[in-house]
Design an enzyme around this catalytic site. Structure first.
Site, PDB file in Angstrom:
ATOM      1  N   GLU A 277       0.827  -1.202   0.000  1.00 41.10           N
ATOM      2  CA  GLU A 277       0.000   0.000   0.000  1.00 41.10           C
ATOM      3  C   GLU A 277       0.872   1.267   0.000  1.00 41.10           C
ATOM      4  O   GLU A 277       0.444   2.315  -0.473  1.00 41.10           O
ATOM      5  CB  GLU A 277      -0.895  -0.005   1.251  1.00 41.10           C
ATOM      6  CG  GLU A 277      -2.333   0.369   0.964  1.00 41.10           C
ATOM      7  CD  GLU A 277      -3.261   0.130   2.140  1.00 41.10           C
ATOM      8  OE1 GLU A 277      -4.277  -0.538   1.929  1.00 41.10           O
ATOM      9  OE2 GLU A 277      -2.979   0.603   3.265  1.00 41.10           O
ATOM     10  N   HIS A 298       8.729 -26.841  -0.743  1.00 45.99           N
ATOM     11  CA  HIS A 298       8.188 -28.046  -1.382  1.00 45.99           C
ATOM     12  C   HIS A 298       7.000 -27.717  -2.278  1.00 45.99           C
ATOM     13  O   HIS A 298       6.326 -28.628  -2.764  1.00 45.99           O
ATOM     14  CB  HIS A 298       7.782 -29.056  -0.299  1.00 45.99           C
ATOM     15  CG  HIS A 298       8.957 -29.460   0.544  1.00 45.99           C
ATOM     16  ND1 HIS A 298       9.670 -30.610   0.335  1.00 45.99           N
ATOM     17  CD2 HIS A 298       9.568 -28.818   1.575  1.00 45.99           C
ATOM     18  CE1 HIS A 298      10.661 -30.682   1.223  1.00 45.99           C
ATOM     19  NE2 HIS A 298      10.615 -29.594   1.984  1.00 45.99           N
ATOM     20  N   LYS A 412     -14.330   0.375  -3.874  1.00 50.53           N
ATOM     21  CA  LYS A 412     -15.389   0.741  -2.913  1.00 50.53           C
ATOM     22  C   LYS A 412     -16.498   1.512  -3.621  1.00 50.53           C
ATOM     23  O   LYS A 412     -17.677   1.289  -3.377  1.00 50.53           O
ATOM     24  CB  LYS A 412     -14.814   1.601  -1.785  1.00 50.53           C
ATOM     25  CG  LYS A 412     -13.911   0.853  -0.827  1.00 50.53           C
ATOM     26  CD  LYS A 412     -13.555   1.748   0.335  1.00 50.53           C
ATOM     27  CE  LYS A 412     -12.433   1.165   1.159  1.00 50.53           C
ATOM     28  NZ  LYS A 412     -11.887   2.102   2.127  1.00 50.53           N
TER      29      LYS A 412
HETATM   30  O1  PA5 Z   1      -3.859   1.233   5.889  1.00 47.47           O
HETATM   31  C1  PA5 Z   1      -5.003   1.613   5.677  1.00 47.47           C
HETATM   32  O2  PA5 Z   1      -5.304   2.803   5.685  1.00 47.47           O
HETATM   33  C2  PA5 Z   1      -6.122   0.629   5.418  1.00 47.47           C
HETATM   34  O3  PA5 Z   1      -5.694  -0.671   5.379  1.00 47.47           O
HETATM   35  C3  PA5 Z   1      -7.139   0.730   6.526  1.00 47.47           C
HETATM   36  O4  PA5 Z   1      -6.516   0.426   7.727  1.00 47.47           O
HETATM   37  C4  PA5 Z   1      -8.306  -0.220   6.283  1.00 47.47           C
HETATM   38  O5  PA5 Z   1      -8.896   0.050   5.049  1.00 47.47           O
HETATM   39  C5  PA5 Z   1      -9.334  -0.090   7.381  1.00 47.47           C
HETATM   40  O6  PA5 Z   1      -9.763   1.220   7.483  1.00 47.47           O
HETATM   41  P1  PA5 Z   1     -10.507   1.742   8.767  1.00 47.47           P
HETATM   42  O7  PA5 Z   1      -9.591   1.613   9.908  1.00 47.47           O
HETATM   43  O8  PA5 Z   1     -10.844   3.169   8.465  1.00 47.47           O
HETATM   44  O9  PA5 Z   1     -11.737   0.879   8.913  1.00 47.47           O
END
Ligand code: PA5
Length: 425
Positions: A277, A298, A412
């Site tokens: 990310e 393996h 989303k």
């Molecule tokens: O790193 C990030 O921003 C995402 O992985 C969020 O943690 C994830 O989408 C969950 O979001 P939230 O904590 O707002 O529910």
């Protein structure tokens, strides 16, 4: 600090080698707040801040849960989930006597998994820790409604006392709900993104309930971040960041993270989110994948040894095991294994790791080793601080903002439109 061994990568470097001048510039941008996304670099000071603000309350809440419940249901996804699960599986793969079971939900949209969790939970006394920075993420919100209903059925008027919400300090649906129901709340700080939040209440409350000594984790992390401020090529975060960026420049665009401890599996999932990310954007990025050794030798070993030569390999090695187990001598030696008799299994594993390294390097896979003294609270803190620091430096070296995730919104938007969410287009 962890140690980084680049001896298995050196022969793949050009004569100029990794660009430590660029690593220094990236580190300086991070430290002086002049880089992209500087508003989200609060994780650098997070352990100290948590110690001064919420740590005592986190430990008290965990003690309350441990004393009255047989289970904690942790509801969260992505950065609000993987760090806690990584820590608990690494440090407490088997719950100790008196440790509540920890169930993770809110990390999927699976009817079957939800029903299985409800079955496992049965009539156990339980608490819920719902974790969502935005408070609006669909997966945890779906699970939370279901488990709130269950709490209300089970505890009636007392249900609210069994809910602990970890969310934004001021805004979001979860914060509003928490205020109106007077749930105990913990904060995901404004300047810390989800994937950098494991050393806040996001990770610490579930860890403490599982029986992990979070004070030790935080004290160790304070020392780790201070040590990682070292401005030289001796800094393990510079070594790792600069080496992987150098290899990326030479066409190695997939990194596999391996470990010889199966309990590391969810730490690798946490690492994948952190690096994927943070770096995968603007058409750039090293694809992070993970393997579990020796099992995957393996299954994936063939590909690693002689598939396309675009893989680099990073292996986390724990220097000491928690236990000793000497392989038994057998007089008959019918299975022919007496050549390892009397040796600790951990020693056999270290030899296997050396052998794998040599084979992979000879097969054209650059190898980097991250050595951690032990699988304990300090080792966990060392890994988290090191990987976060190296990730930010590596991201800045490649010219991206390592703290945003604009690409996550695309699916989303479609999903909400297709589900008919009011206002979704
Ligand atoms: O790193 C990030 O921003 C995402 O992985 C969020 O943690 C994830 O989408 C969950 O979001 P939230 O904590 O707002 O529910």
């Amino acid at each position: 600090m962890v140690k980084v061994d680049l001896s298995g990568a050196a022969e793949f470097f050009t004569s100029a080698g990794p660009n430590y001048a660029l690593a220094r510039a990236a580190h300086e941008m991070l430290a002086d707040g002049s880089g992209l996304g500087a508003d989200f670099t609060g994780w650098l000071r997070l352990p100290q801040r948590v110690k001064e603000t919420e740590l005592d309350r986190i430990i008290q809440a965990a003690e309350k849960i441990r004393s009255r419940s047989k289970a904690l249901v942790v509801i969260g996804i992505g950065g609000s989930y993987l760090g806690a699960r990584g820590a608990i599986e690494l440090l407490k793969p088997i719950p100790g006597e008196g440790d509540p079971r920890i169930f993770f939900v809110g990390n999927m949209l699976s009817t079957d998994t939800l029903c299985d969790t409800l079955t496992l939970l049965g009539d156990m006394d339980f608490d819920v820790n719902v974790i969502s920075k935005s408070g609006t993420t669909l997966e945890p919100a779906v699970s939370f409604r279901i488990f709130r209903e269950l709490l209300e059925k089970k505890y009636g008027d007392q249900a609210d006392e069994h809910i602990f919400a970890t969310t934004d300090a001021h805004k979001g649906v979860l914060k509003t709900l928490a205020n109106s129901h007077k749930w105990e709340t913990f904060v995901v700080p404004d300047d810390v993104g989800g994937r950098y939040s494991v050393l806040s209440a996001v990770g610490l409350l579930p860890m403490a309930v599982a029986g992990i000594d979070v004070r030790r984790v935080i004290d160790a992390a304070i020392g780790e971040f201070a040590a990682l401020d070292l401005r030289s090529a001796e800094n393990p975060a510079w070594k790792y960041a600069a080496a992987r960026q150098h290899l990326y420049g030479k066409g190695y665009d997939i990194e596999i993270l391996g470990c010889y401890e199966p309990s590391f599996r969810f730490m690798a999932e946490w690492w994948k989110q952190l690096y994927g990310e943070s770096e995968g954007k603007d058409g750039k990025g090293i694809f992070p994948a993970s393997v579990e050794y020796t099992a995957d030798l393996h299954s994936m070993g063939q590909f690693i040894q002689s598939g396309p030569r675009t893989l680099m390999e990073t292996v986390v090695r724990f220097r000491h095991s928690r236990n000793t187990y000497r392989f038994p001598v057998e007089e008959e030696n019918a299975d022919g294994l007496n050549y390892i008799a009397g040796r600790d299994i951990a020693e056999v594993s270290h030899v296997a790791a050396d052998a794998v390294k040599d084979a992979h390097v000879a097969g054209g896979v650059p190898n980097m080793i991250i050595e951690v003294p032990m699988r304990n609270e300090e080792g966990f803190a060392a890994l988290v601080c090191f990987f976060e620091m190296a990730c930010a430096i590596s991201g800045y070296m490649s010219g991206v903002n390592p703290f945003d995730q604009p690409g996550v919104e695309a699916y989303k938007k479609n999903m909400f439109r297709m589900l008919g969410k009011p206002g979704a287009v």
